[in-house]
Design a protein around this motif. Structure first.
Motif, PDB file in Angstrom:
ATOM      1  N   GLY A  10      -1.294   0.195   4.432  1.00 24.63           N
ATOM      2  CA  GLY A  10      -0.281  -0.254   5.294  1.00 24.63           C
ATOM      3  C   GLY A  10      -0.526  -0.286   6.716  1.00 24.63           C
ATOM      4  N   GLY A  11       0.282  -0.917   7.671  1.00 26.02           N
ATOM      5  CA  GLY A  11       0.105  -0.564   8.913  1.00 26.02           C
ATOM      6  C   GLY A  11       1.182  -1.314   9.783  1.00 26.02           C
ATOM      7  N   ILE A  12       1.152  -0.940  11.159  1.00 27.76           N
ATOM      8  CA  ILE A  12       1.897  -1.289  12.068  1.00 27.76           C
ATOM      9  C   ILE A  12       1.127  -1.583  13.343  1.00 27.76           C
ATOM     10  CG2 ILE A  12       2.751   0.629  12.699  1.00 27.76           C
ATOM     11  CD1 ILE A  12       5.639  -0.632  13.111  1.00 27.76           C
ATOM     12  N   GLY A  39       5.444  -7.405  17.696  1.00 21.53           N
ATOM     13  CA  GLY A  39       5.072  -6.436  16.803  1.00 21.53           C
ATOM     14  C   GLY A  39       4.873  -6.990  15.338  1.00 21.53           C
ATOM     15  N   GLN A  40       4.035  -6.426  14.461  1.00 19.29           N
ATOM     16  CA  GLN A  40       3.858  -6.946  13.271  1.00 19.29           C
ATOM     17  C   GLN A  40       3.510  -5.841  12.238  1.00 19.29           C
ATOM     18  OE1 GLN A  40       0.457 -10.167  12.444  1.00 19.29           O
ATOM     19  NE2 GLN A  40      -0.563  -8.150  11.853  1.00 19.29           N
ATOM     20  N   ILE A  41       3.947  -6.065  11.197  1.00 20.44           N
ATOM     21  CA  ILE A  41       3.846  -5.012   9.811  1.00 20.44           C
ATOM     22  C   ILE A  41       2.766  -5.600   9.051  1.00 20.44           C
ATOM     23  CG2 ILE A  41       6.047  -3.480  10.070  1.00 20.44           C
ATOM     24  CD1 ILE A  41       6.870  -5.276   7.906  1.00 20.44           C
ATOM     25  N   MET A  42       1.938  -4.782   8.137  1.00 20.18           N
ATOM     26  CA  MET A  42       1.016  -5.231   7.276  1.00 20.18           C
ATOM     27  C   MET A  42       0.790  -4.768   6.053  1.00 20.18           C
ATOM     28  SD  MET A  42      -2.174  -4.644   9.846  1.00 20.18           S
ATOM     29  CE  MET A  42      -1.069  -4.365  11.225  1.00 20.18           C
ATOM     30  N   LEU A  43       0.642  -5.051   4.994  1.00 23.30           N
ATOM     31  CA  LEU A  43       0.292  -4.536   3.939  1.00 23.30           C
ATOM     32  C   LEU A  43      -0.832  -5.287   3.337  1.00 23.30           C
ATOM     33  CD1 LEU A  43       1.068  -2.450   1.595  1.00 23.30           C
ATOM     34  CD2 LEU A  43       2.364  -4.034   0.678  1.00 23.30           C
ATOM     35  N   GLY A  44      -1.839  -4.288   2.870  1.00 22.19           N
ATOM     36  CA  GLY A  44      -3.096  -5.018   2.177  1.00 22.19           C
ATOM     37  C   GLY A  44      -3.968  -4.201   1.208  1.00 22.19           C
ATOM     38  N   MET A  45      -5.040  -4.997   0.893  1.00 22.94           N
ATOM     39  CA  MET A  45      -5.934  -4.257  -0.253  1.00 22.94           C
ATOM     40  C   MET A  45      -7.286  -4.638   0.133  1.00 22.94           C
ATOM     41  SD  MET A  45      -5.583  -4.626  -4.332  1.00 22.94           S
ATOM     42  CE  MET A  45      -6.248  -3.430  -5.259  1.00 22.94           C
ATOM     43  N   SER A 158      -3.155  -1.939  16.248  1.00 20.34           N
ATOM     44  CA  SER A 158      -2.480  -1.561  15.221  1.00 20.34           C
ATOM     45  C   SER A 158      -2.985  -0.183  14.717  1.00 20.34           C
ATOM     46  CB  SER A 158      -2.391  -2.674  14.189  1.00 20.34           C
ATOM     47  OG  SER A 158      -3.496  -2.924  13.957  1.00 20.34           O
ATOM     48  N   LEU A 159      -2.106   0.499  14.106  1.00 19.53           N
ATOM     49  CA  LEU A 159      -2.684   1.920  13.270  1.00 19.53           C
ATOM     50  C   LEU A 159      -2.344   1.388  11.808  1.00 19.53           C
ATOM     51  CD1 LEU A 159      -0.606   4.751  15.117  1.00 19.53           C
ATOM     52  CD2 LEU A 159      -3.233   4.065  15.053  1.00 19.53           C
ATOM     53  N   LEU A 160      -3.246   1.748  10.890  1.00 20.17           N
ATOM     54  CA  LEU A 160      -2.936   1.517   9.702  1.00 20.17           C
ATOM     55  C   LEU A 160      -3.780   2.691   8.821  1.00 20.17           C
ATOM     56  CD1 LEU A 160      -6.374   0.490   8.415  1.00 20.17           C
ATOM     57  CD2 LEU A 160      -5.605  -1.233   9.721  1.00 20.17           C
ATOM     58  N   TYR A 161      -3.150   2.963   7.362  1.00 20.07           N
ATOM     59  CA  TYR A 161      -3.602   4.042   6.640  1.00 20.07           C
ATOM     60  C   TYR A 161      -4.056   3.552   5.167  1.00 20.07           C
ATOM     61  CZ  TYR A 161      -3.533   8.517   4.408  1.00 20.07           C
ATOM     62  OH  TYR A 161      -3.555   9.422   3.606  1.00 20.07           O
ATOM     63  N   ARG A 162      -5.226   3.945   4.961  1.00 22.59           N
ATOM     64  CA  ARG A 162      -5.261   3.620   3.514  1.00 22.59           C
ATOM     65  C   ARG A 162      -4.941   4.585   2.442  1.00 22.59           C
ATOM     66  NH1 ARG A 162      -9.227   0.841   6.513  1.00 22.59           N
ATOM     67  NH2 ARG A 162      -9.517  -1.346   5.875  1.00 22.59           N
ATOM     68  N   LEU A 163      -4.355   4.299   1.470  1.00 22.05           N
ATOM     69  CA  LEU A 163      -3.808   5.310   0.300  1.00 22.05           C
ATOM     70  C   LEU A 163      -4.888   5.646  -0.463  1.00 22.05           C
ATOM     71  CD1 LEU A 163      -0.470   3.630  -0.379  1.00 22.05           C
ATOM     72  CD2 LEU A 163      -0.694   5.546   1.196  1.00 22.05           C
ATOM     73  N   GLY A 164      -4.935   6.872  -1.259  1.00 18.40           N
ATOM     74  CA  GLY A 164      -5.672   7.271  -2.015  1.00 18.40           C
ATOM     75  C   GLY A 164      -6.640   8.312  -1.553  1.00 18.40           C
ATOM     76  N   LYS A 165      -7.145   8.925  -2.916  1.00 20.62           N
ATOM     77  CA  LYS A 165      -8.033  10.343  -2.816  1.00 20.62           C
ATOM     78  C   LYS A 165      -9.322   9.790  -3.396  1.00 20.62           C
ATOM     79  CE  LYS A 165      -4.395  13.562  -3.444  1.00 20.62           C
ATOM     80  NZ  LYS A 165      -4.029  14.702  -4.109  1.00 20.62           N
ATOM     81  N   ARG A 166     -10.349  10.602  -2.684  1.00 17.58           N
ATOM     82  CA  ARG A 166     -11.749  10.399  -3.155  1.00 17.58           C
ATOM     83  C   ARG A 166     -11.943  10.754  -4.702  1.00 17.58           C
ATOM     84  NH1 ARG A 166     -15.650  12.193   1.329  1.00 17.58           N
ATOM     85  NH2 ARG A 166     -17.312  10.888   0.180  1.00 17.58           N
ATOM     86  N   GLN A 167     -12.615  10.003  -5.389  1.00 16.83           N
ATOM     87  CA  GLN A 167     -12.717  10.380  -6.671  1.00 16.83           C
ATOM     88  C   GLN A 167     -13.996  11.218  -7.083  1.00 16.83           C
ATOM     89  OE1 GLN A 167     -12.254   6.890  -8.929  1.00 16.83           O
ATOM     90  NE2 GLN A 167     -10.388   6.587  -7.914  1.00 16.83           N
TER      91      GLN A 167
END
Length: 167
Positions: A10-12, A39-45, A158-167
């Motif tokens: 997600g990001g802004i 301004g913009q918000i985003m959600l991605g994969m 924009s700033l974004l952050y990827r969720l999840g941990k290394r496996q």
């Protein structure tokens, strides 16, 4: 292991929009306020190391009209981002990557001050390109330019952050 893995992010973003409404059919009316803070918000994969899919919503500001009034611009859309560069395959896309964007959007315009206004087609293709720098921790920064329609261009950081941990 530093291999790519699928992530949701997600990001802004904040930037400048350049708005150019077509006033050729209305005599005596000309755009006079074209550059706006937006301004913009985003959600991605991240689907794979080459491709991400991203939804967005953006408020692009108002195009001022002379002698009075304005038209507000908002857009909503879905894009595919194609990544290039040697860092696209790293965990969380760590490092610098470049990307191109192609998508579909819906432009919502709202006039003010009894402006004689007709929106011909709110649907549009959008294209863009940018650079992204991401850290191993999932935090990233992006600089990009997007053309939403023939009368809308947008540049953002924009700033974004990827969720999840290394496996």
């Amino acid at each position: 292991d530093d291999a790519f893995s699928r992530r949701i992010y997600g990001g802004i973003g904040i930037g400048k929009s350049w708005l150019e409404p077509d006033t050729s059919q209305v005599q005596g009316v000309d755009p006079n306020k074209r550059v706006n803070t937006a301004g913009q918000i985003m959600l991605g994969m991240d689907i794979n190391k080459w491709l991400s899919v991203e939804g967005h919503a953006a408020s692009l500001g108002d195009a001022g009209l002379f002698p009075n009034g304005s038209i507000n611009y908002q857009t909503f859309g879905l894009s595919g981002l194609a990544y290039v560069g040697k860092n696209r395959h790293h965990f969380n896309r760590r490092g610098f990557s470049a990307f191109g964007r192609l998508g579909y959007g819906y432009l919502k315009n709202e006039p003010t001050d009894d402006v004689n206004f007709e929106q011909v087609n709110p649907s549009h293709l959008l294209i863009g390109a940018g650079l992204e720098f991401a850290t191993r921790m999932g935090l990233g920064i992006r600089a990009e330019a997007i053309a939403f329609d023939t009368d809308v261009r947008y540049g953002q950081l924009s700033l974004l952050y990827r969720l999840g941990k290394r496996q």
